[in-house]
Design a protein around this motif. Structure first.
Motif, PDB file in Angstrom:
ATOM      1  N   GLU A  79      39.303 -27.412 -50.420  1.00 14.35           N
ATOM      2  CA  GLU A  79      40.367 -28.198 -51.028  1.00 14.35           C
ATOM      3  C   GLU A  79      39.794 -29.187 -52.043  1.00 14.35           C
ATOM      4  O   GLU A  79      38.642 -29.624 -51.919  1.00 14.35           O
ATOM      5  N   PRO A  80      40.604 -29.606 -53.045  1.00 13.32           N
ATOM      6  CA  PRO A  80      40.132 -30.630 -53.988  1.00 13.32           C
ATOM      7  C   PRO A  80      40.071 -32.002 -53.328  1.00 13.32           C
ATOM      8  O   PRO A  80      40.946 -32.360 -52.544  1.00 13.32           O
ATOM      9  N   TYR A  81      39.025 -32.776 -53.661  1.00 10.47           N
ATOM     10  CA  TYR A  81      38.890 -34.143 -53.159  1.00 10.47           C
ATOM     11  C   TYR A  81      38.212 -35.013 -54.211  1.00 10.47           C
ATOM     12  O   TYR A  81      37.329 -34.556 -54.945  1.00 10.47           O
ATOM     13  N   VAL A  82      38.619 -36.292 -54.246  1.00  5.71           N
ATOM     14  CA  VAL A  82      37.820 -37.340 -54.870  1.00  5.71           C
ATOM     15  C   VAL A  82      37.096 -38.038 -53.727  1.00  5.71           C
ATOM     16  O   VAL A  82      37.723 -38.671 -52.872  1.00  5.71           O
ATOM     17  N   ILE A  83      35.782 -37.914 -53.684  1.00  6.06           N
ATOM     18  CA  ILE A  83      34.976 -38.403 -52.566  1.00  6.06           C
ATOM     19  C   ILE A  83      34.212 -39.634 -53.032  1.00  6.06           C
ATOM     20  O   ILE A  83      33.332 -39.540 -53.894  1.00  6.06           O
ATOM     21  N   VAL A  84      34.548 -40.786 -52.492  1.00  2.32           N
ATOM     22  CA  VAL A  84      33.907 -42.044 -52.860  1.00  2.32           C
ATOM     23  C   VAL A  84      32.800 -42.339 -51.857  1.00  2.32           C
ATOM     24  O   VAL A  84      33.061 -42.515 -50.664  1.00  2.32           O
ATOM     25  N   VAL A  85      31.568 -42.393 -52.343  1.00  5.28           N
ATOM     26  CA  VAL A  85      30.419 -42.676 -51.483  1.00  5.28           C
ATOM     27  C   VAL A  85      30.186 -44.177 -51.500  1.00  5.28           C
ATOM     28  O   VAL A  85      29.824 -44.754 -52.517  1.00  5.28           O
ATOM     29  N   ALA A  86      30.400 -44.814 -50.341  1.00  6.74           N
ATOM     30  CA  ALA A  86      30.398 -46.281 -50.275  1.00  6.74           C
ATOM     31  C   ALA A  86      29.272 -46.809 -49.407  1.00  6.74           C
ATOM     32  O   ALA A  86      29.372 -47.899 -48.843  1.00  6.74           O
ATOM     33  N   ALA A  87      28.181 -46.071 -49.303  1.00  7.14           N
ATOM     34  CA  ALA A  87      27.057 -46.510 -48.473  1.00  7.14           C
ATOM     35  C   ALA A  87      25.815 -45.736 -48.897  1.00  7.14           C
ATOM     36  O   ALA A  87      25.886 -44.799 -49.706  1.00  7.14           O
ATOM     37  N   THR A  88      24.674 -46.124 -48.356  1.00 13.06           N
ATOM     38  CA  THR A  88      23.451 -45.349 -48.517  1.00 13.06           C
ATOM     39  C   THR A  88      23.440 -44.251 -47.463  1.00 13.06           C
ATOM     40  O   THR A  88      23.482 -44.533 -46.256  1.00 13.06           O
ATOM     41  N   ILE A  89      23.399 -43.007 -47.909  1.00 10.49           N
ATOM     42  CA  ILE A  89      23.427 -41.855 -47.004  1.00 10.49           C
ATOM     43  C   ILE A  89      22.078 -41.157 -47.083  1.00 10.49           C
ATOM     44  O   ILE A  89      21.654 -40.726 -48.171  1.00 10.49           O
ATOM     45  N   THR A  90      21.404 -41.052 -45.956  1.00 16.58           N
ATOM     46  CA  THR A  90      20.088 -40.431 -45.886  1.00 16.58           C
ATOM     47  C   THR A  90      20.215 -38.984 -45.433  1.00 16.58           C
ATOM     48  O   THR A  90      20.847 -38.698 -44.409  1.00 16.58           O
ATOM     49  N   MET A  91      19.632 -38.078 -46.207  1.00 14.56           N
ATOM     50  CA  MET A  91      19.711 -36.655 -45.890  1.00 14.56           C
ATOM     51  C   MET A  91      18.844 -36.313 -44.685  1.00 14.56           C
ATOM     52  O   MET A  91      17.729 -36.834 -44.533  1.00 14.56           O
ATOM     53  N   ASN A  92      19.330 -35.433 -43.846  1.00 12.25           N
ATOM     54  CA  ASN A  92      18.607 -34.971 -42.659  1.00 12.25           C
ATOM     55  C   ASN A  92      18.864 -33.474 -42.500  1.00 12.25           C
ATOM     56  O   ASN A  92      20.004 -33.066 -42.276  1.00 12.25           O
ATOM     57  N   PRO A  93      17.816 -32.657 -42.682  1.00 10.24           N
ATOM     58  CA  PRO A  93      16.417 -33.010 -42.903  1.00 10.24           C
ATOM     59  C   PRO A  93      16.166 -33.460 -44.343  1.00 10.24           C
ATOM     60  O   PRO A  93      17.008 -33.267 -45.222  1.00 10.24           O
ATOM     61  N   VAL A  94      14.992 -34.012 -44.595  1.00 12.30           N
ATOM     62  CA  VAL A  94      14.606 -34.394 -45.941  1.00 12.30           C
ATOM     63  C   VAL A  94      14.652 -33.159 -46.841  1.00 12.30           C
ATOM     64  O   VAL A  94      14.223 -32.074 -46.461  1.00 12.30           O
ATOM     65  N   GLY A  95      15.197 -33.336 -48.015  1.00 10.39           N
ATOM     66  CA  GLY A  95      15.316 -32.234 -48.959  1.00 10.39           C
ATOM     67  C   GLY A  95      16.624 -31.481 -48.880  1.00 10.39           C
ATOM     68  O   GLY A  95      16.875 -30.585 -49.686  1.00 10.39           O
TER      69      GLY A  95
ATOM     70  N   LYS B  42       4.675 -27.779 -55.657  1.00 11.29           N
ATOM     71  CA  LYS B  42       5.063 -26.369 -55.683  1.00 11.29           C
ATOM     72  C   LYS B  42       5.631 -25.906 -54.349  1.00 11.29           C
ATOM     73  O   LYS B  42       6.127 -24.783 -54.239  1.00 11.29           O
ATOM     74  N   GLU B  43       5.583 -26.767 -53.338  1.00 14.67           N
ATOM     75  CA  GLU B  43       5.990 -26.375 -51.992  1.00 14.67           C
ATOM     76  C   GLU B  43       7.407 -26.805 -51.649  1.00 14.67           C
ATOM     77  O   GLU B  43       8.072 -26.173 -50.842  1.00 14.67           O
ATOM     78  N   HIS B  44       7.876 -27.888 -52.250  1.00 17.42           N
ATOM     79  CA  HIS B  44       9.164 -28.452 -51.855  1.00 17.42           C
ATOM     80  C   HIS B  44      10.126 -28.408 -53.045  1.00 17.42           C
ATOM     81  O   HIS B  44       9.956 -29.139 -54.018  1.00 17.42           O
ATOM     82  N   ASP B  45      11.136 -27.552 -52.965  1.00 20.92           N
ATOM     83  CA  ASP B  45      12.142 -27.434 -54.022  1.00 20.92           C
ATOM     84  C   ASP B  45      13.279 -28.410 -53.731  1.00 20.92           C
ATOM     85  O   ASP B  45      14.410 -28.031 -53.449  1.00 20.92           O
ATOM     86  N   PHE B  46      12.941 -29.702 -53.781  1.00 23.24           N
ATOM     87  CA  PHE B  46      13.911 -30.761 -53.464  1.00 23.24           C
ATOM     88  C   PHE B  46      14.370 -31.389 -54.769  1.00 23.24           C
ATOM     89  O   PHE B  46      13.668 -32.201 -55.369  1.00 23.24           O
ATOM     90  N   ASP B  47      15.557 -31.005 -55.216  1.00 23.33           N
ATOM     91  CA  ASP B  47      16.097 -31.495 -56.478  1.00 23.33           C
ATOM     92  C   ASP B  47      17.181 -32.539 -56.234  1.00 23.33           C
ATOM     93  O   ASP B  47      17.799 -32.586 -55.164  1.00 23.33           O
ATOM     94  N   GLY B  48      17.448 -33.339 -57.250  1.00 22.04           N
ATOM     95  CA  GLY B  48      18.584 -34.245 -57.184  1.00 22.04           C
ATOM     96  C   GLY B  48      19.898 -33.489 -57.273  1.00 22.04           C
ATOM     97  O   GLY B  48      20.766 -33.597 -56.413  1.00 22.04           O
ATOM     98  N   ILE B  49      20.041 -32.669 -58.324  1.00 21.60           N
ATOM     99  CA  ILE B  49      21.211 -31.809 -58.508  1.00 21.60           C
ATOM    100  C   ILE B  49      20.708 -30.462 -59.013  1.00 21.60           C
ATOM    101  O   ILE B  49      20.052 -30.398 -60.061  1.00 21.60           O
ATOM    102  N   GLN B  50      20.992 -29.396 -58.277  1.00 19.90           N
ATOM    103  CA  GLN B  50      20.634 -28.045 -58.705  1.00 19.90           C
ATOM    104  C   GLN B  50      21.893 -27.216 -58.850  1.00 19.90           C
ATOM    105  O   GLN B  50      22.769 -27.236 -57.984  1.00 19.90           O
ATOM    106  N   MET B  51      21.975 -26.470 -59.968  1.00 13.01           N
ATOM    107  CA  MET B  51      23.134 -25.633 -60.258  1.00 13.01           C
ATOM    108  C   MET B  51      22.654 -24.220 -60.566  1.00 13.01           C
ATOM    109  O   MET B  51      21.853 -24.028 -61.480  1.00 13.01           O
ATOM    110  N   ASP B  52      23.134 -23.226 -59.823  1.00  6.20           N
ATOM    111  CA  ASP B  52      22.805 -21.827 -60.042  1.00  6.20           C
ATOM    112  C   ASP B  52      24.085 -21.049 -60.331  1.00  6.20           C
ATOM    113  O   ASP B  52      24.845 -20.716 -59.414  1.00  6.20           O
TER     114      ASP B  52
END
Length: 705
Positions: A103-119, A171-181
């Motif tokens: 569904e369509p959403y406007v998602i407002v991020v109002a905090a620091t969100i830590t990714m788990n797992p890293v990457g 070369k080991e960690h493909d951790f991008d900020g924003i990736q588009m394929d």
């Protein structure tokens, strides 16, 4: 240099008018909460739109510019989730839940969100806006992934950072900020992306109709890679990005059919561990147009493969070395064939982008968004705003509700209780506009891709005869006069184009914008004239009038920022211009501050222009009407002053000595800055601590609405 012309490919369609407005296509009854259901002052012709008010502010209904705005592949522009609910998230579970929904959403991020797992990269689905709430929305240790066919996505106003794993060329960690394929119609805007493991932004596998604007990309080996395909189909716009302290892919643009890069600032800071290997790179069969960008200290600032095409115009290079290439045999093309845009002056780009890129406090910050209740399987609840904004549209061609801005102002009910946004479509509106004191909470907002696209202009001067006799006087000459509290203007130009040279027989003070109200917020505007351009006044001598201007330009020559308001010009550009006769002589400020109040504060701003060295004063005291009780004040701090500024930058006015009033500097830089002396007072650190922007605003937090 003239534009390069070309023919668009058939899969393109130009952006439709309805999308240019940035208003929701779905309608709500929120307007009835504020204005009732009767026709009222809006009239029968306006009722449909007025009662169908936008339930979300402008940032929640915004649509992209550049190639992301083009109608193609079954998608009409890029507007994200504005047709869906707005939710606020503060946990990874909620962010992932809404971002991956169908569904369509406007998602407002109002905090620091830590990714788990890293990457971790959240797999965003189509029709989403993901926006940070002011500067509080941060994604740490991961980012976002947009897969094949994902479309109509906006990622905006976020800080995305720190997936770095300790290996520079990882070369080991493909951790991008924003990736588009293989995505299409994506807008990445006003983000701060830094210190990731692989790349900050990767646009891959024929991702197209992409616009990347007003981002700060830094502290990374690979900034922005485009390609990973043998096809030559992608169309991409990259404008107003500050790429700083990155080694490669700045961007590297491989096999892109149309790559339009303009008004970007690439900076390699001397003396750091990070050294650029190249700047903008046109690779493979890319056809690139590169305009009005600024390259500072870069190695190989512009590079082209033998098979690629690269057209340069208007770029500036400072302290660069190595390759600076252009040419190629590809077909010439003109970006304006696909979408409208306006170039900022190249010399202004560093200051403009240093102040204007990255998350903005005015985006994503209203109380009307819904809140996600928890992080374990909870659902977002929709809450209505207590007083939602109403939008009125103005268009010269008759496609809006009104053809003049003043007609829209006239339609605002007296003593309106909540925000009315007057959305002005691109064009030049030659008219006088007055917002009277009984019409608060008005926003006048240009809807074009640039603040130059929408202009309100007139040419009255102080000595211009009035139809009923007499003359207009200085204050009465204003093109736009604001007498109502809680006024906002953004994304437009306000001008007074009085021809002083042709009318030497009359007094030439000619105001573009006069404010005589409290809580006036000017964001992303140009205010331009010659003498007395911007009058920041108050409703009366005994009333407070606070004005906050940011991310804006003020242009003029004599006393062109003046008045008794408590006014801040922050993170902006003040442009000095020559007099009508070609001479260079002028004064930036002329405060007339009431004793005990704060006057004019200029902070983190660039002051300069195409004028003679040492020809402009920073200010002089205006004791309006000879009032000796006034105590004029100008403070200029943490700003860049060009050589146009005099070594003794303050001077007297009308018999009043500047040293009897309040004029000071603090930690300015540039050729026009100077050491403290009796002719050039500097604040001490202790004094400067009491002369911050927050001290001027006195509890008011300007917020876009």
């Amino acid at each position: 240099m003239s534009d390069i012309s070309g023919t668009p490919r058939r899969r393109h369609r130009r952006r439709g008018k309805a999308l240019a407005l940035g208003v929701p296509l779905t309608l709500t009854a929120a307007g009835a909460l504020a204005y009732g259901t009767d026709l009222g002052a809006f009239g029968s012709g306006a009722q449909h739109t007025a009662s169908a008010a936008t339930a979300a502010p402008a940032w929640a209904t915004a649509s992209a510019d550049g190639f992301a705005s083009v109608n193609a592949l079954g998608q009409n522009g890029t507007y994200g989730g504005r047709n869906g609910k707005t939710v606020t998230v503060k946990s990874l579970a909620d962010l992932e839940k809404y971002a991956t929904s169908s569904e369509p959403y406007v998602i407002v991020v109002a905090a620091t969100i830590t990714m788990n797992p890293v990457g971790k990269e959240i797999k965003v689905q189509s029709d989403k806006t993901i926006v940070g709430s002011g500067t509080s929305g941060q994604i740490v240790g991961g980012g976002f992934f947009l897969g094949q066919g994902v479309h109509n996505v906006i990622i905006r106003n976020l800080t995305i950072r720190d997936a770095y794993q300790g290996v520079w060329n990882d070369k080991e960690h493909d951790f991008d900020g924003i990736q588009m394929d293989g995505a299409h119609h994506v807008w990445i805007d006003h983000n701060d992306i830094r210190h990731m493991a692989d790349g900050l932004i990767d646009s891959r596998k024929d991702t197209t109709y992409l616009t990347v604007s007003w981002n700060k990309l830094s502290q990374e080996n690979k900034a922005f890679g485009i390609g990973w395909t043998a096809n030559v189909t992608a169309d991409i716009t990259i404008h107003h990005n500050w790429v700083r302290e990155t080694e490669q892919r700045n961007p590297s643009t491989d096999n892109v059919a149309h790559a339009h890069l303009y008004n970007n600032f690439l900076e390699d800071v001397a003396g750091t561990d990070i050294k650029s290997s190249y700047g903008n790179y046109s690779r493979g069969k890319t056809n690139m147009v590169l305009e009005n960008s600024y390259f500072q200290g870069m190695t190989n600032p512009v590079v082209r493969d033998a098979t690629a095409t690269l057209v340069q115009r208007g770029n500036l290079f400072s302290g660069t070395s190595g390759k600076n290439e252009s040419g190629g045999s590809g077909a010439a093309w003109n970006p304006k064939t696909y979408y409208p845009y306006t170039l900022d002056k190249t010399a202004d780009v560093p200051a403009l982008l240093k102040s204007g890129t990255g998350p903005r406090g005015s985006i994503g910050t209203v109380a009307s968004t819904a809140s996600a209740k928890g992080s374990k399987g909870s659902t977002g609840s929709t809450t209505k705003a207590a007083a939602a904004a109403t939008t009125l549209t103005v268009a010269k061609d008759g496609s809006g509700q009104y053809t003049t801005v003043q007609a829209a102002v006239n339609a605002v009910p007296a003593n309106n209780p909540s925000r009315v946004v007057i959305a002005v479509r691109p064009g030049t509106y030659r008219e006088l506009v007055k917002v009277p004191s009984n019409k608060p909470h008005v926003t006048i907002q240009g809807t074009g891709g640039s603040r130059k696209d929408t202009t309100i202009v007139y040419n009255n001067a102080s000595g211009t005869p009035k139809p009923g006799g007499g003359t207009y006087g200085t204050g009465g000459s204003a093109t736009v006069a604001v007498e109502a509290d809680d006024f906002q203007a953004r994304n437009l130009t306000i001008s007074n184009d009085f021809d002083e040279g042709a009318h030497q027989d009359i007094a030439g003070q000619a105001v573009a914008l006069r404010t005589a109200a409290d809580k006036v917020f000017l964001d992303g505007v140009i205010v331009t004239g010659d003498q007395d351009t911007l009058l920041v006044d108050t409703a009366s001598k005994d009333k407070l009038g606070r004005v906050y201007m940011t991310n804006s330009y003020v242009v003029g020559n004599v006393d062109f920022i003046f008045g008794r308001a408590t006014a801040v010009i922050d993170k902006s550009v003040i442009t000095l211009k020559k007099r009508f006769n070609g001479t260079s002589a002028g004064y930036v400020t002329a405060p007339s501050t009431v004793a005990g109040r704060k006057g004019i504060l200029i902070a983190d701003t660039t002051i300069g222009g195409d004028v003679s060295d040492r020809s402009f004063y920073l200010g002089r005291p205006w004791h309006a009407g000879g009032d000796a009780s006034l105590d004029p004040q100008t403070t200029i701090r943490n700003s860049t002053l060009s050589a146009a500024i005099r070594t003794a930058p303050w001077t007297d006015m009308s018999g009043f000595h500047w040293k009897d009033d309040r004029f000071a500097e603090y930690q300015n830089k540039g050729a026009g800055a100077g050491a403290a002396s009796s002719e050039r007072p500097h604040l001490s650190d202790a004094q400067a601590a009491g002369q911050e922007v927050a001290d001027w605003l006195a509890g008011w937090t300007p917020t876009a609405s």
